[in-house]
Design a protein around this motif. Structure first.
Motif, PDB file in Angstrom:
ATOM      1  N   TYR A  43       0.829  -1.219   0.000  1.00  0.00           N
ATOM      2  CA  TYR A  43       0.000   0.000   0.000  1.00  0.00           C
ATOM      3  C   TYR A  43       0.858   1.262   0.000  1.00  0.00           C
ATOM      4  O   TYR A  43       0.573   2.223  -0.720  1.00  0.00           O
ATOM      5  CB  TYR A  43      -0.917  -0.014   1.232  1.00  0.00           C
ATOM      6  CG  TYR A  43      -1.797   1.203   1.379  1.00  0.00           C
ATOM      7  CD1 TYR A  43      -2.985   1.324   0.674  1.00  0.00           C
ATOM      8  CD2 TYR A  43      -1.422   2.240   2.236  1.00  0.00           C
ATOM      9  CE1 TYR A  43      -3.792   2.439   0.805  1.00  0.00           C
ATOM     10  CE2 TYR A  43      -2.225   3.367   2.376  1.00  0.00           C
ATOM     11  CZ  TYR A  43      -3.409   3.459   1.659  1.00  0.00           C
ATOM     12  OH  TYR A  43      -4.200   4.571   1.781  1.00  0.00           O
ATOM     13  N   TYR A  44       1.930   1.253   0.803  1.00  0.00           N
ATOM     14  CA  TYR A  44       2.816   2.416   0.882  1.00  0.00           C
ATOM     15  C   TYR A  44       3.978   2.341  -0.098  1.00  0.00           C
ATOM     16  O   TYR A  44       4.904   3.135  -0.040  1.00  0.00           O
ATOM     17  CB  TYR A  44       3.363   2.561   2.306  1.00  0.00           C
ATOM     18  CG  TYR A  44       2.337   3.079   3.296  1.00  0.00           C
ATOM     19  CD1 TYR A  44       1.801   4.349   3.163  1.00  0.00           C
ATOM     20  CD2 TYR A  44       1.908   2.289   4.365  1.00  0.00           C
ATOM     21  CE1 TYR A  44       0.866   4.827   4.061  1.00  0.00           C
ATOM     22  CE2 TYR A  44       0.962   2.757   5.271  1.00  0.00           C
ATOM     23  CZ  TYR A  44       0.447   4.029   5.119  1.00  0.00           C
ATOM     24  OH  TYR A  44      -0.475   4.507   6.007  1.00  0.00           O
ATOM     25  N   ASN A  45       3.904   1.356  -1.011  1.00  0.00           N
ATOM     26  CA  ASN A  45       4.866   1.251  -2.106  1.00  0.00           C
ATOM     27  C   ASN A  45       6.305   1.104  -1.632  1.00  0.00           C
ATOM     28  O   ASN A  45       7.207   1.759  -2.126  1.00  0.00           O
ATOM     29  CB  ASN A  45       4.748   2.472  -3.044  1.00  0.00           C
ATOM     30  CG  ASN A  45       5.416   2.225  -4.385  1.00  0.00           C
ATOM     31  OD1 ASN A  45       5.447   1.093  -4.854  1.00  0.00           O
ATOM     32  ND2 ASN A  45       5.951   3.267  -4.989  1.00  0.00           N
ATOM     33  N   GLY A  46       6.519   0.241  -0.647  1.00  0.00           N
ATOM     34  CA  GLY A  46       7.886  -0.055  -0.240  1.00  0.00           C
ATOM     35  C   GLY A  46       8.062  -0.123   1.264  1.00  0.00           C
ATOM     36  O   GLY A  46       7.230   0.350   2.039  1.00  0.00           O
ATOM     37  N   PHE A  47       9.174  -0.722   1.663  1.00  0.00           N
ATOM     38  CA  PHE A  47       9.466  -0.924   3.076  1.00  0.00           C
ATOM     39  C   PHE A  47       9.753   0.388   3.800  1.00  0.00           C
ATOM     40  O   PHE A  47       9.377   0.566   4.956  1.00  0.00           O
ATOM     41  CB  PHE A  47      10.655  -1.881   3.237  1.00  0.00           C
ATOM     42  CG  PHE A  47      10.318  -3.303   2.897  1.00  0.00           C
ATOM     43  CD1 PHE A  47       9.918  -4.185   3.876  1.00  0.00           C
ATOM     44  CD2 PHE A  47      10.396  -3.760   1.590  1.00  0.00           C
ATOM     45  CE1 PHE A  47       9.596  -5.503   3.580  1.00  0.00           C
ATOM     46  CE2 PHE A  47      10.091  -5.070   1.272  1.00  0.00           C
ATOM     47  CZ  PHE A  47       9.686  -5.945   2.259  1.00  0.00           C
ATOM     48  N   THR A  48      10.424   1.335   3.115  1.00  0.00           N
ATOM     49  CA  THR A  48      10.800   2.601   3.762  1.00  0.00           C
ATOM     50  C   THR A  48       9.571   3.396   4.165  1.00  0.00           C
ATOM     51  O   THR A  48       9.429   3.825   5.313  1.00  0.00           O
ATOM     52  CB  THR A  48      11.691   3.440   2.825  1.00  0.00           C
ATOM     53  OG1 THR A  48      12.861   2.692   2.499  1.00  0.00           O
ATOM     54  CG2 THR A  48      12.098   4.737   3.507  1.00  0.00           C
ATOM     55  N   ASN A  49       8.638   3.596   3.216  1.00  0.00           N
ATOM     56  CA  ASN A  49       7.424   4.367   3.514  1.00  0.00           C
ATOM     57  C   ASN A  49       6.529   3.640   4.517  1.00  0.00           C
ATOM     58  O   ASN A  49       5.934   4.264   5.400  1.00  0.00           O
ATOM     59  CB  ASN A  49       6.639   4.639   2.230  1.00  0.00           C
ATOM     60  CG  ASN A  49       7.336   5.618   1.329  1.00  0.00           C
ATOM     61  OD1 ASN A  49       8.116   6.450   1.792  1.00  0.00           O
ATOM     62  ND2 ASN A  49       7.096   5.528   0.038  1.00  0.00           N
ATOM     63  N   SER A  51       7.512   1.581   6.816  1.00  0.00           N
ATOM     64  CA  SER A  51       8.176   1.679   8.120  1.00  0.00           C
ATOM     65  C   SER A  51       7.861   3.000   8.800  1.00  0.00           C
ATOM     66  O   SER A  51       7.559   3.048   9.997  1.00  0.00           O
ATOM     67  CB  SER A  51       9.690   1.523   7.934  1.00  0.00           C
ATOM     68  OG  SER A  51      10.368   1.751   9.146  1.00  0.00           O
ATOM     69  N   LYS A  52       7.892   4.091   8.024  1.00  0.00           N
ATOM     70  CA  LYS A  52       7.611   5.420   8.583  1.00  0.00           C
ATOM     71  C   LYS A  52       6.159   5.534   9.035  1.00  0.00           C
ATOM     72  O   LYS A  52       5.868   6.045  10.109  1.00  0.00           O
ATOM     73  CB  LYS A  52       7.918   6.503   7.542  1.00  0.00           C
ATOM     74  CG  LYS A  52       9.398   6.703   7.261  1.00  0.00           C
ATOM     75  CD  LYS A  52       9.596   7.793   6.214  1.00  0.00           C
ATOM     76  CE  LYS A  52      11.063   8.011   5.920  1.00  0.00           C
ATOM     77  NZ  LYS A  52      11.276   9.041   4.863  1.00  0.00           N
ATOM     78  N   ALA A  57      10.296  -0.763  12.511  1.00  0.00           N
ATOM     79  CA  ALA A  57      11.617  -0.832  11.886  1.00  0.00           C
ATOM     80  C   ALA A  57      11.540  -1.613  10.578  1.00  0.00           C
ATOM     81  O   ALA A  57      10.802  -2.600  10.462  1.00  0.00           O
ATOM     82  CB  ALA A  57      12.612  -1.494  12.831  1.00  0.00           C
ATOM     83  N   GLN A  58      12.309  -1.167   9.579  1.00  0.00           N
ATOM     84  CA  GLN A  58      12.311  -1.848   8.291  1.00  0.00           C
ATOM     85  C   GLN A  58      12.748  -3.302   8.427  1.00  0.00           C
ATOM     86  O   GLN A  58      12.232  -4.185   7.746  1.00  0.00           O
ATOM     87  CB  GLN A  58      13.244  -1.125   7.314  1.00  0.00           C
ATOM     88  CG  GLN A  58      12.699   0.198   6.807  1.00  0.00           C
ATOM     89  CD  GLN A  58      13.542   0.759   5.678  1.00  0.00           C
ATOM     90  OE1 GLN A  58      13.854   0.049   4.737  1.00  0.00           O
ATOM     91  NE2 GLN A  58      13.935   2.011   5.796  1.00  0.00           N
ATOM     92  N   LEU A 313       0.389  15.820  11.594  1.00  0.00           N
ATOM     93  CA  LEU A 313       0.464  17.142  10.977  1.00  0.00           C
ATOM     94  C   LEU A 313       1.874  17.719  11.061  1.00  0.00           C
ATOM     95  O   LEU A 313       2.410  18.250  10.085  1.00  0.00           O
ATOM     96  CB  LEU A 313      -0.534  18.090  11.652  1.00  0.00           C
ATOM     97  CG  LEU A 313      -0.726  19.467  11.010  1.00  0.00           C
ATOM     98  CD1 LEU A 313      -1.233  19.326   9.589  1.00  0.00           C
ATOM     99  CD2 LEU A 313      -1.685  20.305  11.825  1.00  0.00           C
ATOM    100  N   LYS A 314       2.510  17.584  12.228  1.00  0.00           N
ATOM    101  CA  LYS A 314       3.859  18.117  12.400  1.00  0.00           C
ATOM    102  C   LYS A 314       4.869  17.347  11.559  1.00  0.00           C
ATOM    103  O   LYS A 314       5.819  17.929  11.032  1.00  0.00           O
ATOM    104  CB  LYS A 314       4.258  18.080  13.881  1.00  0.00           C
ATOM    105  CG  LYS A 314       3.484  19.068  14.746  1.00  0.00           C
ATOM    106  CD  LYS A 314       3.988  19.090  16.168  1.00  0.00           C
ATOM    107  CE  LYS A 314       5.337  19.757  16.255  1.00  0.00           C
ATOM    108  NZ  LYS A 314       5.785  19.896  17.659  1.00  0.00           N
ATOM    109  N   LYS A 315       4.647  16.040  11.405  1.00  0.00           N
ATOM    110  CA  LYS A 315       5.567  15.229  10.600  1.00  0.00           C
ATOM    111  C   LYS A 315       5.582  15.720   9.154  1.00  0.00           C
ATOM    112  O   LYS A 315       6.620  15.753   8.505  1.00  0.00           O
ATOM    113  CB  LYS A 315       5.146  13.761  10.646  1.00  0.00           C
ATOM    114  CG  LYS A 315       6.106  12.833   9.913  1.00  0.00           C
ATOM    115  CD  LYS A 315       5.621  11.388   9.917  1.00  0.00           C
ATOM    116  CE  LYS A 315       4.454  11.197   9.005  1.00  0.00           C
ATOM    117  NZ  LYS A 315       4.074   9.771   8.821  1.00  0.00           N
ATOM    118  N   GLN A 316       4.420  16.144   8.665  1.00  0.00           N
ATOM    119  CA  GLN A 316       4.321  16.654   7.302  1.00  0.00           C
ATOM    120  C   GLN A 316       5.277  17.830   7.085  1.00  0.00           C
ATOM    121  O   GLN A 316       5.973  17.894   6.083  1.00  0.00           O
ATOM    122  CB  GLN A 316       2.888  17.097   7.047  1.00  0.00           C
ATOM    123  CG  GLN A 316       2.717  17.919   5.767  1.00  0.00           C
ATOM    124  CD  GLN A 316       1.316  18.489   5.670  1.00  0.00           C
ATOM    125  OE1 GLN A 316       0.346  17.766   5.756  1.00  0.00           O
ATOM    126  NE2 GLN A 316       1.212  19.786   5.495  1.00  0.00           N
TER     127      GLN A 316
END
Length: 321
Positions: A43-49, A51-52, A57-58, A313-316
């Motif tokens: 859904y998030y198109n990869g392990f990095t996204n 994970s965030k 953790a990846q 919101l702050k993360k954005q």
């Protein structure tokens, strides 16, 4: 607990609808979380996204996907340091999981309707055009049982903060008027003078703000009302010909693009127009004040959900700036 059990039955029922997954589920006692991790990695198109967004953790995600592949005895994802590709089995699993998660969420929502949580946000009209961006979408996808009410205002009524709003997002000058110990800086907006392409040719090089004096001005109401802009003009001996005061950023952009006057505004308002070249920034060597945007929120029974929203919101803006 009953709600979770019933919803889980719906989830498995969908997986049983295909012969391949029926065999998998009958032969293997698979942890439901493994399917969840796989679904969100795709859904998030990869392990990095993933994970965030999942705050995992990846390495942990990778381990769980590997466990799922081992238990299914199927390769689901072909991956190396740069590429990410689903196998045919991986694609089929993801398509079935989309249906399963959709039904699961619908049933969770059905059982949670009586416990729907509401968060009411008050935000200045001028900031609403860009303040939420993708963060509001991410929040609503993650917390389906939380209903967001967004109320726009031109003039902040402090009394409404206690009675109506859970969160206020506004300029520092206005949030200073609110008596609250839960106040956090969201980000800082850079201010600048901007103009249309033709008018900007008159201001190729500006050493002092005074050089802009007696210019036709399209003023944005927030700066006009909070006094900072007038103070800056007064200190520099500038008298602008104020042709219009506008509280709508879309209208102000059209006036600027048509070279009707300069505009002193947050650069974020004109971000796309500046990038395309339709509007030019008039760079003044003297320092120009910036605007701090703060979040103020109440300590109430919804405090944990409010903090969840503020965190996203702050993360954005932490990622962007």
């Amino acid at each position: 607990m009953l709600m979770f059990f019933i919803s889980t039955l719906f989830f498995y029922d969908i997986l049983y609808t295909t012969n391949y997954f029926e065999r998998c589920m009958l032969v293997n006692n698979i942890n439901l979380n493994l399917f969840k991790y796989f679904y969100y990695v795709v859904y998030y198109n990869g392990f990095t996204n993933a994970s965030k967004n999942l705050n995992i953790a990846q390495s942990s995600l990778s381990y769980n996907i590997k466990q799922l592949e081992l238990q299914l005895d199927k390769v689901l994802i072909i991956r190396d340091n740069k590429n990410f590709e689903l196998t045919e089995d991986g694609y089929n699993l993801y398509e079935n999981l989309k249906t399963a998660f959709s039904i699961l969420n619908q049933n969770l929502e059905q059982f949670d309707n009586q416990n729907t949580i509401e968060i009411t946000i008050g935000i200045r009209h001028y900031l609403s055009d860009f303040i939420f961006k993708d963060s509001i979408v991410e929040f609503m996808n993650m917390y389906l049982n939380i209903h967001i009410n967004i109320n726009l205002y031109s003039n902040l009524d402090i009394k409404k903060f206690e009675d109506e709003y859970d969160i206020i997002i506004d300029y520092e000058d206005y949030t200073n008027l609110i008596n609250s110990d839960t106040k956090e800086l969201l980000y800082t907006l850079n201010n600048s003078f901007v103009s249309g392409k033709e008018l900007s040719k008159n201001y190729e090089s500006v050493k002092s703000i005074k050089e802009l004096g007696n210019t036709r001005l399209i003023s944005m109401c927030p700066n006009k009302k909070n006094g900072k802009f007038q103070k800056m003009c007064f200190e520099n001996g500038i008298l602008f010909e104020n042709i219009i005061s506008v509280n709508d950023s879309i209208l102000s952009k059209e006036l600027v693009k048509n070279n009707l006057g300069l505009c002193f505004a947050n650069k974020e308002f004109f971000k796309e127009e500046l990038a395309s070249g339709e509007v030019k920034e008039i760079k003044v060597k003297e320092e120009i004040f910036n605007d701090n945007i703060y979040i103020v929120y109440k300590k109430c029974k919804n405090i944990n959900n409010i903090i969840k929203f503020i965190k996203i919101l702050k993360k954005q803006y932490e990622e962007e700036f």
